[in-house]
Design a protein around this motif. Structure first.
Motif, PDB file in Angstrom:
ATOM      1  N   TRP A 168       0.822  -1.216   0.000  1.00  0.00           N
ATOM      2  CA  TRP A 168       0.000   0.000   0.000  1.00  0.00           C
ATOM      3  C   TRP A 168       0.851   1.260   0.000  1.00  0.00           C
ATOM      4  O   TRP A 168       0.464   2.280  -0.579  1.00  0.00           O
ATOM      5  N   ALA A 169       2.029   1.180   0.615  1.00  0.00           N
ATOM      6  CA  ALA A 169       2.936   2.326   0.568  1.00  0.00           C
ATOM      7  C   ALA A 169       3.451   2.550  -0.851  1.00  0.00           C
ATOM      8  O   ALA A 169       3.486   3.682  -1.348  1.00  0.00           O
ATOM      9  N   ILE A 170       3.841   1.467  -1.517  1.00  0.00           N
ATOM     10  CA  ILE A 170       4.326   1.569  -2.901  1.00  0.00           C
ATOM     11  C   ILE A 170       3.202   2.037  -3.813  1.00  0.00           C
ATOM     12  O   ILE A 170       3.390   2.901  -4.684  1.00  0.00           O
ATOM     13  N   TRP A 171       2.011   1.490  -3.635  1.00  0.00           N
ATOM     14  CA  TRP A 171       0.853   1.837  -4.457  1.00  0.00           C
ATOM     15  C   TRP A 171       0.521   3.325  -4.316  1.00  0.00           C
ATOM     16  O   TRP A 171       0.308   4.019  -5.312  1.00  0.00           O
ATOM     17  N   THR A 172       0.493   3.803  -3.094  1.00  0.00           N
ATOM     18  CA  THR A 172       0.172   5.216  -2.856  1.00  0.00           C
ATOM     19  C   THR A 172       1.236   6.125  -3.451  1.00  0.00           C
ATOM     20  O   THR A 172       0.930   7.162  -4.055  1.00  0.00           O
ATOM     21  N   THR A 173       2.491   5.738  -3.296  1.00  0.00           N
ATOM     22  CA  THR A 173       3.575   6.534  -3.869  1.00  0.00           C
ATOM     23  C   THR A 173       3.451   6.599  -5.383  1.00  0.00           C
ATOM     24  O   THR A 173       3.688   7.645  -6.004  1.00  0.00           O
ATOM     25  N   PHE A 174       3.068   5.504  -6.008  1.00  0.00           N
ATOM     26  CA  PHE A 174       2.890   5.469  -7.464  1.00  0.00           C
ATOM     27  C   PHE A 174       1.767   6.429  -7.883  1.00  0.00           C
ATOM     28  O   PHE A 174       1.900   7.170  -8.866  1.00  0.00           O
ATOM     29  N   VAL A 175       0.646   6.423  -7.148  1.00  0.00           N
ATOM     30  CA  VAL A 175      -0.431   7.372  -7.460  1.00  0.00           C
ATOM     31  C   VAL A 175       0.093   8.799  -7.416  1.00  0.00           C
ATOM     32  O   VAL A 175      -0.106   9.595  -8.351  1.00  0.00           O
ATOM     33  N   PHE A 176       0.777   9.160  -6.337  1.00  0.00           N
ATOM     34  CA  PHE A 176       1.250  10.526  -6.147  1.00  0.00           C
ATOM     35  C   PHE A 176       2.290  10.921  -7.197  1.00  0.00           C
ATOM     36  O   PHE A 176       2.275  12.034  -7.722  1.00  0.00           O
ATOM     37  N   SER A 177       3.200   9.994  -7.502  1.00  0.00           N
ATOM     38  CA  SER A 177       4.270  10.313  -8.440  1.00  0.00           C
ATOM     39  C   SER A 177       3.759  10.406  -9.869  1.00  0.00           C
ATOM     40  O   SER A 177       4.139  11.312 -10.622  1.00  0.00           O
ATOM     41  N   ALA A 178       2.877   9.475 -10.265  1.00  0.00           N
ATOM     42  CA  ALA A 178       2.369   9.469 -11.639  1.00  0.00           C
ATOM     43  C   ALA A 178       1.410  10.621 -11.894  1.00  0.00           C
ATOM     44  O   ALA A 178       1.291  11.098 -13.032  1.00  0.00           O
ATOM     45  N   ILE A 218      12.880   7.641  -3.817  1.00  0.00           N
ATOM     46  CA  ILE A 218      12.849   8.828  -2.958  1.00  0.00           C
ATOM     47  C   ILE A 218      13.397  10.033  -3.707  1.00  0.00           C
ATOM     48  O   ILE A 218      12.791  11.117  -3.725  1.00  0.00           O
ATOM     49  N   ALA A 219      14.552   9.856  -4.344  1.00  0.00           N
ATOM     50  CA  ALA A 219      15.174  10.957  -5.078  1.00  0.00           C
ATOM     51  C   ALA A 219      14.285  11.431  -6.221  1.00  0.00           C
ATOM     52  O   ALA A 219      14.113  12.640  -6.442  1.00  0.00           O
ATOM     53  N   MET A 220      13.709  10.494  -6.959  1.00  0.00           N
ATOM     54  CA  MET A 220      12.866  10.849  -8.092  1.00  0.00           C
ATOM     55  C   MET A 220      11.623  11.628  -7.643  1.00  0.00           C
ATOM     56  O   MET A 220      11.254  12.640  -8.246  1.00  0.00           O
ATOM     57  N   ILE A 252       6.120  15.007  -3.171  1.00  0.00           N
ATOM     58  CA  ILE A 252       6.945  15.092  -1.957  1.00  0.00           C
ATOM     59  C   ILE A 252       6.439  14.119  -0.896  1.00  0.00           C
ATOM     60  O   ILE A 252       7.230  13.440  -0.221  1.00  0.00           O
ATOM     61  N   LEU A 253       5.116  14.011  -0.756  1.00  0.00           N
ATOM     62  CA  LEU A 253       4.554  13.036   0.177  1.00  0.00           C
ATOM     63  C   LEU A 253       4.948  11.612  -0.230  1.00  0.00           C
ATOM     64  O   LEU A 253       5.234  10.768   0.625  1.00  0.00           O
ATOM     65  N   GLY A 254       4.959  11.343  -1.539  1.00  0.00           N
ATOM     66  CA  GLY A 254       5.382  10.031  -2.009  1.00  0.00           C
ATOM     67  C   GLY A 254       6.806   9.713  -1.593  1.00  0.00           C
ATOM     68  O   GLY A 254       7.104   8.590  -1.166  1.00  0.00           O
ATOM     69  N   GLY A 255       7.699  10.698  -1.715  1.00  0.00           N
ATOM     70  CA  GLY A 255       9.080  10.491  -1.289  1.00  0.00           C
ATOM     71  C   GLY A 255       9.187  10.208   0.199  1.00  0.00           C
ATOM     72  O   GLY A 255       9.969   9.349   0.633  1.00  0.00           O
ATOM     73  N   ILE A 256       8.393  10.910   0.994  1.00  0.00           N
ATOM     74  CA  ILE A 256       8.408  10.705   2.442  1.00  0.00           C
ATOM     75  C   ILE A 256       7.891   9.316   2.791  1.00  0.00           C
ATOM     76  O   ILE A 256       8.445   8.621   3.654  1.00  0.00           O
ATOM     77  N   ILE A 257       6.821   8.890   2.114  1.00  0.00           N
ATOM     78  CA  ILE A 257       6.286   7.547   2.349  1.00  0.00           C
ATOM     79  C   ILE A 257       7.339   6.482   2.060  1.00  0.00           C
ATOM     80  O   ILE A 257       7.524   5.535   2.832  1.00  0.00           O
ATOM     81  N   MET A 285      10.486   6.683   2.268  1.00  0.00           N
ATOM     82  CA  MET A 285      11.538   6.676   3.280  1.00  0.00           C
ATOM     83  C   MET A 285      11.232   5.693   4.411  1.00  0.00           C
ATOM     84  O   MET A 285      12.140   5.177   5.068  1.00  0.00           O
ATOM     85  N   MET A 286       9.944   5.427   4.627  1.00  0.00           N
ATOM     86  CA  MET A 286       9.542   4.596   5.752  1.00  0.00           C
ATOM     87  C   MET A 286       9.346   3.133   5.375  1.00  0.00           C
ATOM     88  O   MET A 286       9.030   2.301   6.224  1.00  0.00           O
ATOM     89  N   VAL A 287       9.512   2.797   4.084  1.00  0.00           N
ATOM     90  CA  VAL A 287       9.255   1.421   3.638  1.00  0.00           C
ATOM     91  C   VAL A 287      10.467   0.521   3.903  1.00  0.00           C
ATOM     92  O   VAL A 287      11.600   0.874   3.579  1.00  0.00           O
ATOM     93  N   LYS A 288      10.194  -0.652   4.484  1.00  0.00           N
ATOM     94  CA  LYS A 288      11.225  -1.658   4.706  1.00  0.00           C
ATOM     95  C   LYS A 288      10.779  -2.942   4.017  1.00  0.00           C
ATOM     96  O   LYS A 288       9.591  -3.162   3.779  1.00  0.00           O
ATOM     97  N   PRO A 289      11.717  -3.825   3.661  1.00  0.00           N
ATOM     98  CA  PRO A 289      11.339  -5.068   2.981  1.00  0.00           C
ATOM     99  C   PRO A 289      10.361  -5.886   3.812  1.00  0.00           C
ATOM    100  O   PRO A 289      10.495  -5.955   5.043  1.00  0.00           O
TER     101      PRO A 289
END
Length: 432
Positions: free
Chosen positions: A236-246, A311-313, A415-420, A422-426
């Motif tokens: 869900w973190a990856i999914w949300t980041t994809f929404v925000f970034s795209a 994160i950088a992107m 920016i929120l996507g990048g912050i999210i 940062m908190m993701v771990k495997p």
């Protein structure tokens, strides 16, 4: 089979699938107040949005089908559906029902064809190239971005197809649909013939699969099926980041022509024709950098890691969206801003499939990435519609002020996507 043959086939497929990003080629003749169609700008945006949504939803089904029946038939079916959608839109997309027919056939059917074929090269290449997932995924999907440039230029500046082509007595726009549909089918069919999974247990020479890591880096050593993946917070973190970034990149694809005309008329005193030409150049360069960004971000991620790259992107894209409104009032600023945004937007399509494989395993990446890619469908609706809402709300404005708020929304989302991230771990998987 030489694994590099699959790369050639993948690029051929993706060049055809880039058709969806060439929609801007058709929006001008479709919305011309004195033309044959006389659509509103919102109607033109809905064809694009439905195409993106259909693309993303069908990709989930395609991931499941290619895992069951193999990648080749799913890719070829995608080519048939995509080509048929455009060809039928050519023959049936005129008259009083032009919007409805083109919405269904270009947006719905054409988008579904793209969704069927798109996941296949990614799923196949990750299995053939586990030693360079980022680079090879980026190289394959780069064709998607470069394809948009080819179809826009062929239909416009190179051959003027949308103004001059006549096939079967059809108007130029519909004739172009027929021609493009036939070409898309042929390209996807040929590329699909070499979409074959490697033999069971295949490993590139000299490469050994990495073991599960406790260092904070995902390695792809743990395989999750889709039901397991959907229960993890990482998905869900990856999914949300994809929404925000795209969202940012899709917003700019939709509005760059409109924003460029507004900004250059007000900021640089351009005529509408001059501003339109400059915005067209910016869009073409956007598409080229979109393709290049897929390769570069993919290669970078193989060196510094997928998470760090994402994160950088995202952060860079957020900054770019914040300043785009201010620099877009000059031709150079418009092109530079579009180039950076396009470059970062392209990175999504190398980094998200690669991090899906890293986090949830290579084995089920075709199906798992289909679920992740639903984020793109949501962004495909949200980005253009946010921009369209604020543009419509600012009717009568003589400057580019209508675009400031949607660009800020997109910047904050990135920016929120990048912050999210940062908190993701495997993710960890319980022992069977």
């Amino acid at each position: 089979m030489n694994r590099w043959i699959t790369v050639v086939g993948a690029i051929l497929i993706q060049l055809a699938l880039g058709a969806i990003y060439a929609w801007s080629l058709f929006t001008k003749p479709l919305t011309d107040a004195g033309g044959a169609y006389q659509w509103s700008a919102k109607e033109a945006a809905w064809v694009f949005s439905l195409g993106l949504f259909s693309f993303a939803v069908v990709m989930v089904l395609a991931g499941r089908w290619q895992a069951k029946i193999g990648p080749r038939p799913v890719a070829i079916l995608g080519g048939i559906v995509l080509g048929l959608g455009y060809i039928l839109a050519g023959f049936l997309g005129g008259g009083d029902n032009s919007f409805v027919m083109q919405l269904v056939l270009i947006g719905g059917v054409g988008g579904a064809g793209i969704g069927l074929a798109y996941v296949v090269p990614i799923a196949v290449l990750v299995k053939w190239f586990p030693d360079m997932k980022g680079l090879i995924t980026g190289l394959a999907v780069a064709g998607f971005g470069f394809g948009a440039t080819i179809w826009v230029k062929a239909g416009g500046a190179w051959f003027g197809l949308v103004e001059n082509l006549s096939l079967f007595g059809l108007p130029a726009v519909q004739s172009t649909y027929v021609l493009y549909g036939a070409i898309f089918f042929a390209m996807v069919f040929l590329g699909g013939l070499v979409m074959i999974n490697p033999p069971a247990g295949y490993k590139p020479e000299g490469w050994e699969p990495p073991a599960p890591s406790d260092t904070g880096h995902a390695t792809g050593a743990l395989d999750f099926n889709s039901s397991e993946m959907l229960k993890t917070g990482q998905f869900w973190a990856i999914w949300t980041t994809f929404v925000f970034s795209a969202l940012a990149g899709l917003m700019v694809i939709y509005c760059i022509k409109l924003f460029g005309i507004d900004a250059l008329k007000f900021g640089a005193g351009f005529t509408v024709a001059q501003a339109s030409a400059a915005a067209g150049t910016a869009m073409a360069i956007y598409a080229i950098l979109n393709g290049l960004g897929r390769i570069v971000w993919g290669a970078v991620s193989d060196k510094i890691g997928r998470k760090t790259s994402l994160i950088a992107m995202c952060l860079l894209q957020g900054v770019a969206m914040l300043v785009f409104y201010y620099i877009g009032g000059s031709k150079i600023g418009l092109i530079v801003g579009a180039s950076i945004i396009g470059f970062n937007f392209g990175g999504n399509f190398a980094l998200f499939p690669a991090i899906t494989a890293d986090m949830f395993g290579n084995k089920n990446v075709g199906l798992n990435y289909g679920w992740v890619f639903l984020a793109y469908g949501i962004a495909g609706i949200a980005g253009p519609q946010i921009a369209g809402y604020f543009k419509d709300a600012a009717k009568g404005a003589t400057d580019a002020s209508a675009w400031q708020t949607p660009f800020i929304i997109a910047a904050v989302a990135c920016i929120l996507g990048g912050i999210i991230m940062m908190m993701v771990k495997p993710p960890k998987k319980a022992a069977a």
